[in-house]
Design a protein around this motif. Structure first.
Motif, PDB file in Angstrom:
ATOM      1  N   UNK A 116      -3.264  16.966  -7.688  1.00  0.00           N
ATOM      2  CA  UNK A 116      -3.544  15.718  -7.921  1.00  0.00           C
ATOM      3  C   UNK A 116      -2.624  14.705  -8.167  1.00  0.00           C
ATOM      4  N   UNK A 117      -1.411  15.104  -9.009  1.00  0.00           N
ATOM      5  CA  UNK A 117      -0.403  14.256  -9.138  1.00  0.00           C
ATOM      6  C   UNK A 117       0.380  13.980  -7.877  1.00  0.00           C
ATOM      7  N   UNK A 118       0.559  14.940  -7.153  1.00  0.00           N
ATOM      8  CA  UNK A 118       1.144  14.793  -5.609  1.00  0.00           C
ATOM      9  C   UNK A 118       0.334  13.824  -4.826  1.00  0.00           C
ATOM     10  N   UNK A 119      -0.683  13.755  -4.803  1.00  0.00           N
ATOM     11  CA  UNK A 119      -1.738  12.936  -4.014  1.00  0.00           C
ATOM     12  C   UNK A 119      -1.313  11.509  -4.395  1.00  0.00           C
ATOM     13  N   UNK A 120      -1.422  11.427  -5.862  1.00  0.00           N
ATOM     14  CA  UNK A 120      -1.000   9.787  -6.314  1.00  0.00           C
ATOM     15  C   UNK A 120       0.390   9.700  -6.233  1.00  0.00           C
ATOM     16  N   UNK A 121       1.162  10.421  -6.197  1.00  0.00           N
ATOM     17  CA  UNK A 121       2.612   9.848  -5.786  1.00  0.00           C
ATOM     18  C   UNK A 121       2.712   9.713  -4.250  1.00  0.00           C
ATOM     19  N   UNK A 122       1.937  10.224  -3.498  1.00  0.00           N
ATOM     20  CA  UNK A 122       1.891  10.269  -1.996  1.00  0.00           C
ATOM     21  C   UNK A 122       1.599   8.914  -1.839  1.00  0.00           C
ATOM     22  N   UNK A 123       0.451   8.287  -2.290  1.00  0.00           N
ATOM     23  CA  UNK A 123      -0.282   6.978  -2.438  1.00  0.00           C
ATOM     24  C   UNK A 123       0.872   6.011  -2.732  1.00  0.00           C
ATOM     25  N   UNK A 124       1.479   6.287  -4.127  1.00  0.00           N
ATOM     26  CA  UNK A 124       2.278   5.177  -4.529  1.00  0.00           C
ATOM     27  C   UNK A 124       3.485   5.123  -3.843  1.00  0.00           C
ATOM     28  N   UNK A 126       3.472   4.965  -0.656  1.00  0.00           N
ATOM     29  CA  UNK A 126       3.387   3.993   0.449  1.00  0.00           C
ATOM     30  C   UNK A 126       2.987   2.392  -0.185  1.00  0.00           C
ATOM     31  N   UNK A 127       2.282   2.646  -1.148  1.00  0.00           N
ATOM     32  CA  UNK A 127       1.754   1.169  -1.777  1.00  0.00           C
ATOM     33  C   UNK A 127       2.798   0.632  -2.700  1.00  0.00           C
ATOM     34  N   UNK A 128       3.865   1.179  -2.874  1.00  0.00           N
ATOM     35  CA  UNK A 128       4.762   0.794  -3.909  1.00  0.00           C
ATOM     36  C   UNK A 128       6.175   0.642  -2.949  1.00  0.00           C
ATOM     37  N   UNK A 129       5.966   0.731  -1.850  1.00  0.00           N
ATOM     38  CA  UNK A 129       7.144   0.574  -0.683  1.00  0.00           C
ATOM     39  C   UNK A 129       8.412   1.321  -0.959  1.00  0.00           C
ATOM     40  N   UNK A 130       8.206   2.805  -1.227  1.00  0.00           N
ATOM     41  CA  UNK A 130       9.274   3.641  -1.055  1.00  0.00           C
ATOM     42  C   UNK A 130      10.417   3.381  -2.340  1.00  0.00           C
ATOM     43  N   UNK A 131       9.644   2.957  -3.489  1.00  0.00           N
ATOM     44  CA  UNK A 131      10.450   3.019  -4.569  1.00  0.00           C
ATOM     45  C   UNK A 131      11.130   4.339  -4.836  1.00  0.00           C
ATOM     46  N   UNK A 132      12.285   4.359  -5.176  1.00  0.00           N
ATOM     47  CA  UNK A 132      13.177   5.601  -4.908  1.00  0.00           C
ATOM     48  C   UNK A 132      12.827   6.461  -5.968  1.00  0.00           C
ATOM     49  N   UNK A 133      12.162   5.963  -7.399  1.00  0.00           N
ATOM     50  CA  UNK A 133      11.914   6.941  -8.443  1.00  0.00           C
ATOM     51  C   UNK A 133      10.607   7.756  -7.921  1.00  0.00           C
ATOM     52  N   UNK A 134       9.569   6.970  -7.288  1.00  0.00           N
ATOM     53  CA  UNK A 134       8.370   7.556  -6.848  1.00  0.00           C
ATOM     54  C   UNK A 134       8.681   8.422  -5.900  1.00  0.00           C
ATOM     55  N   UNK A 135       9.515   8.325  -4.598  1.00  0.00           N
ATOM     56  CA  UNK A 135       9.829   9.289  -3.580  1.00  0.00           C
ATOM     57  C   UNK A 135      10.436  10.416  -4.293  1.00  0.00           C
ATOM     58  N   UNK A 136      11.375  10.233  -5.043  1.00  0.00           N
ATOM     59  CA  UNK A 136      12.049  11.411  -5.722  1.00  0.00           C
ATOM     60  C   UNK A 136      11.074  12.109  -6.446  1.00  0.00           C
ATOM     61  N   UNK A 137       9.997  11.552  -7.142  1.00  0.00           N
ATOM     62  CA  UNK A 137       9.289  12.521  -7.956  1.00  0.00           C
ATOM     63  C   UNK A 137       8.252  13.069  -6.988  1.00  0.00           C
ATOM     64  N   UNK A 138       7.942  12.490  -6.016  1.00  0.00           N
ATOM     65  CA  UNK A 138       7.159  13.042  -4.992  1.00  0.00           C
ATOM     66  C   UNK A 138       7.798  14.440  -4.581  1.00  0.00           C
ATOM     67  N   UNK A 139       9.025  14.295  -4.307  1.00  0.00           N
ATOM     68  CA  UNK A 139       9.896  15.630  -3.771  1.00  0.00           C
ATOM     69  C   UNK A 139       9.558  16.655  -4.843  1.00  0.00           C
ATOM     70  N   UNK A 140       9.954  16.316  -6.091  1.00  0.00           N
ATOM     71  CA  UNK A 140      10.169  17.151  -7.137  1.00  0.00           C
ATOM     72  C   UNK A 140       8.723  17.799  -7.227  1.00  0.00           C
ATOM     73  N   UNK A 141       7.562  17.086  -7.044  1.00  0.00           N
ATOM     74  CA  UNK A 141       6.123  17.684  -7.206  1.00  0.00           C
ATOM     75  C   UNK A 141       5.907  18.313  -6.057  1.00  0.00           C
ATOM     76  N   UNK A 142       6.621  18.282  -4.717  1.00  0.00           N
ATOM     77  CA  UNK A 142       6.454  19.276  -3.694  1.00  0.00           C
ATOM     78  C   UNK A 142       7.066  20.508  -3.919  1.00  0.00           C
ATOM     79  N   UNK A 143       8.344  20.440  -4.620  1.00  0.00           N
ATOM     80  CA  UNK A 143       9.170  21.716  -4.784  1.00  0.00           C
ATOM     81  C   UNK A 143       8.580  22.444  -6.029  1.00  0.00           C
TER      82      UNK A 143
END
Length: 345
Positions: A116-124, A126-143
């Motif tokens: 669920x958190x990964x889905x939200x990070x995936x959404x953010x 895009x909607x927050x225009x590739x903020x590094x913190x969000x993109x990195x957190x999305x990678x951490x969630x995937x791993x």
């Protein structure tokens, strides 16, 4: 139980594909190929949104939107959505078989929250225009998802455990933590497009300690390519990110090589040591090649895949190793010895 095991293996393989394909999407600048979420211009696929995609691309040919980029982004979302359904099925099966000792139903259930958190990070993302913190957190969630699924699969398939001295087991735990930190540094380097800040090796810009701006480099809450106060991120800041990744690689690599040495000297763990050495050597080679050749897309994606392989190897090793237990009565014998020594004194 057989269905549970099969679902875990399929989900584990799919998670690896999702993580690596996500890196491909990011590295090919397709992260905003569809600028909304979860669809593409409100449609289920780029095919249905072809008119909007064409209009946007025509207005800005150098922009982030094009038909190929839109398809890359949506394929990643389709794969991630399928993975989410698989994890729901795994949690349901784990609950049904929760009395079985090989089923960690609490971890399987917790994976739902991770997804669920990964889905939200995936959404953010895009909607927050590739903020590094969000993109990195999305990678951490995937791993994190990958690591938990690997642990569940190892337990479900009854992989044998090995007892080693506490020091060797502690080294394996430390190696895992350092590898995780190094992967995060790698994600930060990639999401900030700092991989080419140092174009030489082993030096960076001809120096072993290049001029760097670490304060702005690791300020988390900021826009892509910007400092916290809205200025353009300097070369010194990008250099700091890249050089920190190299220093992290040196530290993690040293500890991993020490673990290889420990494992290769013990009966029963030699194969694990050789597998770890192979994965580590490949990853180091890919990292150096990316710098030397100038970050070609295929090698950059392969470097991300190498991180996935190393993570899986370390999860496998850490799952198999457990500290030796003291022999029964050893504590009592030590206490008796201490009392005799005190009496003699």
């Amino acid at each position: 139980m057989p269905l549970y095991r099969r679902l875990l293996l399929v989900a584990l393989a799919l998670t690896a594909v999702v993580v690596v394909f996500g890196a491909y999407v990011r590295l090919s600048d397709a992260g905003l190929g569809c600028p909304d979420w979860p669809g593409c211009y409100g449609q289920i696929s780029p095919h249905h949104a072809a008119e909007d995609i064409s209009a946007t691309h025509a207005a800005n040919p150098q922009g982030p939107v094009s038909a190929p980029k839109a398809w890359k982004e949506m394929i990643h979302r389709y794969l991630a959505g399928t993975l989410g359904l698989l994890i729901l099925a795994i949690a349901a099966q784990a609950w049904r078989c929760r009395s079985h000792p090989a089923v960690a139903w609490r971890i399987a259930s917790a994976l739902i929250a991770v997804v669920v958190v990964q889905g939200l990070l995936g959404k953010w993302t895009v909607t927050l225009l590739l903020k590094p913190a969000i993109v990195t957190a999305h990678l951490i969630g995937g791993l994190t998802t990958l690591g938990l699924l690997a642990w569940l699969a190892l337990r479900a398939h009854g992989v044998a455990r090995l007892e080693l001295p506490r020091g060797a087991v502690a080294l394996a735990r430390v190696a895992f933590v350092l590898l995780a930190g190094q992967i995060v540094l790698g994600g930060w380097t990639s999401t900030n497009y700092a991989a080419l800040a140092c174009a030489d090796f082993p030096t960076c810009q001809g120096s072993l300690w290049p001029a760097a701006d670490y304060l702005n480099a690791f300020h988390v809450v900021r826009e892509l390519g910007m400092t916290a106060d809205g200025q353009s991120l300097s070369l010194a800041a990008l250099t700091a990110i890249h050089w920190a990744h190299r220093l992290g690689a040196l530290l993690a690599g040293t500890v991993l090589l020490a673990l290889v040495w420990v494992l290769s000297r013990r009966q029963g763990t030699q194969a694990a040591g050789f597998v770890l050495l192979g994965a580590l050597s490949l990853q180091i080679g890919l990292g150096i090649a990316n710098v030397a050749i100038g970050l070609p897309l295929a090698l950059a994606v392969a470097h991300n895949a190498g991180a996935v392989v190393l993570l899986l190897v370390l999860v496998w090793i850490n799952y198999r190793l457990r500290a030796m237990q003291a022999p029964a009565g050893a504590g009592r014998r030590r206490d008796d010895y201490a009392r005799r020594e005190n009496a003699f004194a």
